[in-house]
Write a protein that holds these residues in place. Structure first.
Motif, PDB file in Angstrom:
ATOM      1  N   VAL A  45       0.852  -1.187   0.000  1.00 57.44           N
ATOM      2  CA  VAL A  45       0.000   0.000   0.000  1.00 57.44           C
ATOM      3  C   VAL A  45       0.889   1.239   0.000  1.00 57.44           C
ATOM      4  O   VAL A  45       1.953   1.245   0.620  1.00 57.44           O
ATOM      5  CB  VAL A  45      -0.885   0.024   1.279  1.00 57.44           C
ATOM      6  CG1 VAL A  45      -1.732   1.281   1.350  1.00 57.44           C
ATOM      7  CG2 VAL A  45      -1.758  -1.212   1.355  1.00 57.44           C
ATOM      8  N   VAL A  46       0.411   2.305  -0.669  1.00 51.69           N
ATOM      9  CA  VAL A  46       1.127   3.582  -0.642  1.00 51.69           C
ATOM     10  C   VAL A  46       0.163   4.665  -0.165  1.00 51.69           C
ATOM     11  O   VAL A  46      -0.904   4.860  -0.742  1.00 51.69           O
ATOM     12  CB  VAL A  46       1.707   3.955  -2.022  1.00 51.69           C
ATOM     13  CG1 VAL A  46       2.438   5.292  -1.953  1.00 51.69           C
ATOM     14  CG2 VAL A  46       2.647   2.860  -2.532  1.00 51.69           C
ATOM     15  N   CYS A  47       0.562   5.343   0.901  1.00 51.27           N
ATOM     16  CA  CYS A  47      -0.181   6.476   1.445  1.00 51.27           C
ATOM     17  C   CYS A  47       0.719   7.704   1.334  1.00 51.27           C
ATOM     18  O   CYS A  47       1.925   7.575   1.161  1.00 51.27           O
ATOM     19  CB  CYS A  47      -0.520   6.245   2.919  1.00 51.27           C
ATOM     20  SG  CYS A  47      -1.599   4.839   3.241  1.00 51.27           S
ATOM     21  N   SER A  48       0.134   8.877   1.466  1.00 54.30           N
ATOM     22  CA  SER A  48       0.951  10.080   1.435  1.00 54.30           C
ATOM     23  C   SER A  48       0.227  11.251   2.069  1.00 54.30           C
ATOM     24  O   SER A  48      -1.000  11.326   2.059  1.00 54.30           O
ATOM     25  CB  SER A  48       1.311  10.455  -0.008  1.00 54.30           C
ATOM     26  OG  SER A  48       2.124  11.620  -0.042  1.00 54.30           O
ATOM     27  N   SER A  49       1.041  12.171   2.565  1.00 58.95           N
ATOM     28  CA  SER A  49       0.583  13.517   2.869  1.00 58.95           C
ATOM     29  C   SER A  49      -0.053  14.051   1.585  1.00 58.95           C
ATOM     30  O   SER A  49       0.358  13.672   0.484  1.00 58.95           O
ATOM     31  CB  SER A  49       1.809  14.369   3.222  1.00 58.95           C
ATOM     32  OG  SER A  49       1.603  15.734   2.943  1.00 58.95           O
ATOM     33  N   THR A  57       7.171  12.135  -4.465  1.00 57.16           N
ATOM     34  CA  THR A  57       8.292  11.298  -4.010  1.00 57.16           C
ATOM     35  C   THR A  57       7.920   9.816  -3.994  1.00 57.16           C
ATOM     36  O   THR A  57       8.774   8.960  -4.231  1.00 57.16           O
ATOM     37  CB  THR A  57       8.782  11.766  -2.623  1.00 57.16           C
ATOM     38  OG1 THR A  57       9.168  13.146  -2.708  1.00 57.16           O
ATOM     39  CG2 THR A  57       9.966  10.942  -2.132  1.00 57.16           C
ATOM     40  N   VAL A  58       6.648   9.484  -3.739  1.00 55.95           N
ATOM     41  CA  VAL A  58       6.252   8.068  -3.630  1.00 55.95           C
ATOM     42  C   VAL A  58       5.406   7.571  -4.801  1.00 55.95           C
ATOM     43  O   VAL A  58       5.035   6.401  -4.840  1.00 55.95           O
ATOM     44  CB  VAL A  58       5.520   7.792  -2.293  1.00 55.95           C
ATOM     45  CG1 VAL A  58       6.451   8.069  -1.110  1.00 55.95           C
ATOM     46  CG2 VAL A  58       4.229   8.574  -2.173  1.00 55.95           C
ATOM     47  N   GLU A  59       5.119   8.423  -5.785  1.00 63.58           N
ATOM     48  CA  GLU A  59       4.247   7.972  -6.870  1.00 63.58           C
ATOM     49  C   GLU A  59       4.887   6.882  -7.728  1.00 63.58           C
ATOM     50  O   GLU A  59       4.181   6.046  -8.286  1.00 63.58           O
ATOM     51  CB  GLU A  59       3.743   9.142  -7.705  1.00 63.58           C
ATOM     52  CG  GLU A  59       4.787   9.877  -8.488  1.00 63.58           C
ATOM     53  CD  GLU A  59       4.241  11.155  -9.136  1.00 63.58           C
ATOM     54  OE1 GLU A  59       3.044  11.468  -8.979  1.00 63.58           O
ATOM     55  OE2 GLU A  59       5.042  11.830  -9.797  1.00 63.58           O
ATOM     56  N   HIS A  64       4.615   1.266  -9.589  1.00 59.00           N
ATOM     57  CA  HIS A  64       5.267  -0.055  -9.662  1.00 59.00           C
ATOM     58  C   HIS A  64       4.364  -1.171  -9.137  1.00 59.00           C
ATOM     59  O   HIS A  64       4.352  -2.266  -9.692  1.00 59.00           O
ATOM     60  CB  HIS A  64       6.593  -0.026  -8.893  1.00 59.00           C
ATOM     61  CG  HIS A  64       7.279  -1.344  -8.847  1.00 59.00           C
ATOM     62  ND1 HIS A  64       7.915  -1.886  -9.948  1.00 59.00           N
ATOM     63  CD2 HIS A  64       7.417  -2.250  -7.842  1.00 59.00           C
ATOM     64  CE1 HIS A  64       8.415  -3.072  -9.620  1.00 59.00           C
ATOM     65  NE2 HIS A  64       8.132  -3.306  -8.349  1.00 59.00           N
ATOM     66  N   ILE A  65       3.627  -0.904  -8.054  1.00 57.20           N
ATOM     67  CA  ILE A  65       2.753  -1.949  -7.497  1.00 57.20           C
ATOM     68  C   ILE A  65       1.319  -1.824  -8.032  1.00 57.20           C
ATOM     69  O   ILE A  65       0.434  -2.544  -7.597  1.00 57.20           O
ATOM     70  CB  ILE A  65       2.768  -1.958  -5.948  1.00 57.20           C
ATOM     71  CG1 ILE A  65       2.163  -0.679  -5.372  1.00 57.20           C
ATOM     72  CG2 ILE A  65       4.185  -2.229  -5.430  1.00 57.20           C
ATOM     73  CD1 ILE A  65       1.899  -0.737  -3.873  1.00 57.20           C
ATOM     74  N   ASN A  66       1.134  -0.889  -8.972  1.00 58.17           N
ATOM     75  CA  ASN A  66      -0.164  -0.702  -9.627  1.00 58.17           C
ATOM     76  C   ASN A  66      -1.271  -0.372  -8.620  1.00 58.17           C
ATOM     77  O   ASN A  66      -2.348  -0.966  -8.653  1.00 58.17           O
ATOM     78  CB  ASN A  66      -0.531  -1.917 -10.480  1.00 58.17           C
ATOM     79  CG  ASN A  66      -1.568  -1.584 -11.522  1.00 58.17           C
ATOM     80  OD1 ASN A  66      -1.652  -0.447 -11.985  1.00 58.17           O
ATOM     81  ND2 ASN A  66      -2.378  -2.566 -11.886  1.00 58.17           N
ATOM     82  N   GLN A  67      -0.969   0.553  -7.714  1.00 54.83           N
ATOM     83  CA  GLN A  67      -1.930   0.981  -6.694  1.00 54.83           C
ATOM     84  C   GLN A  67      -2.077   2.495  -6.712  1.00 54.83           C
ATOM     85  O   GLN A  67      -1.134   3.211  -7.043  1.00 54.83           O
ATOM     86  CB  GLN A  67      -1.448   0.560  -5.289  1.00 54.83           C
ATOM     87  CG  GLN A  67      -1.339  -0.921  -5.078  1.00 54.83           C
ATOM     88  CD  GLN A  67      -2.682  -1.587  -4.962  1.00 54.83           C
ATOM     89  OE1 GLN A  67      -3.614  -1.026  -4.407  1.00 54.83           O
ATOM     90  NE2 GLN A  67      -2.792  -2.781  -5.512  1.00 54.83           N
TER      91      GLN A  67
END
Length: 181
Positions: A45-49, A57-59, A64-67
């Motif tokens: 999972v990817v979360c962000s401010s 920075t995290v996109e 890559h993980i298609n999320q």
């Protein structure tokens, strides 16, 4: 175990508008290295401010993980002051020395820490047992880490790089270990 990968955003172009401040050219290059480092971590999972520089920075790892990236308002940077401060380092030192102190229109360490920790607990509850990347900012990141271990303070913050990644491993809501990625 739940692993939270706190990612301090890469270098950004300075603008007074916090929400839309983008990464600089160097920051975009460094975001690619963040993606490469996180590819080895089996991210779920990817979360962000919601701030653009943290999202950018995290996109790469999200792609890559298609999320999709889940925005977590609590992980935004602390508001130091609503007006420009004369000496930034001095202002930071003062709020770390006195956690209840808030500068004009700003958040005290205690208030910002409570917000950030509430965000972390929400993420831990929702993604228990997962590996979660969280795009965030230096001060709120260290305030969160300080909640679980007081050895993380202003001097640790001063040593952070831009970007930087720390993996916090939790058993339920109990911090078990911290490692730099």
């Amino acid at each position: 175990m739940t692993k939270l990968y706190l990612v301090r955003h890469a270098h950004s172009v300075y603008t007074a508008e916090e929400l839309t401040r983008p990464l600089s050219e160097k920051g975009r290059r460094d975001a690619v290295s963040v993606t490469e480092r996180l590819k080895k971590e089996k991210i779920d999972v990817v979360c962000s401010s919601p701030y653009k520089r943290a999202v950018e920075t995290v996109e790469g790892i999200a792609r890559h993980i298609n999320q999709e990236i889940t925005l977590v308002e609590e992980m935004r940077e602390r508001t130091l002051s609503s007006v420009p401060v004369g000496n930034f380092q001095e202002a930071i030192s003062s709020v770390w020395a006195e956690p209840a102190l808030s500068l004009e229109g700003g958040e005290s360490n205690l208030i910002a820490q409570k917000r950030g920790v509430n965000g972390i607990f929400k993420i831990l509850k929702e993604y228990n047992g997962k590996n979660v990347v969280i795009g965030t900012h230096g001060n709120i990141m260290v305030l969160v880490m300080n909640y679980f271990d007081e050895t993380y303070g202003v001097e640790f913050w001063r040593e952070l790089e831009m970007p930087d990644i720390y993996c916090l491993t939790f058993d339920d809501a109990n911090l078990k270990s911290v490692s730099r990625i």
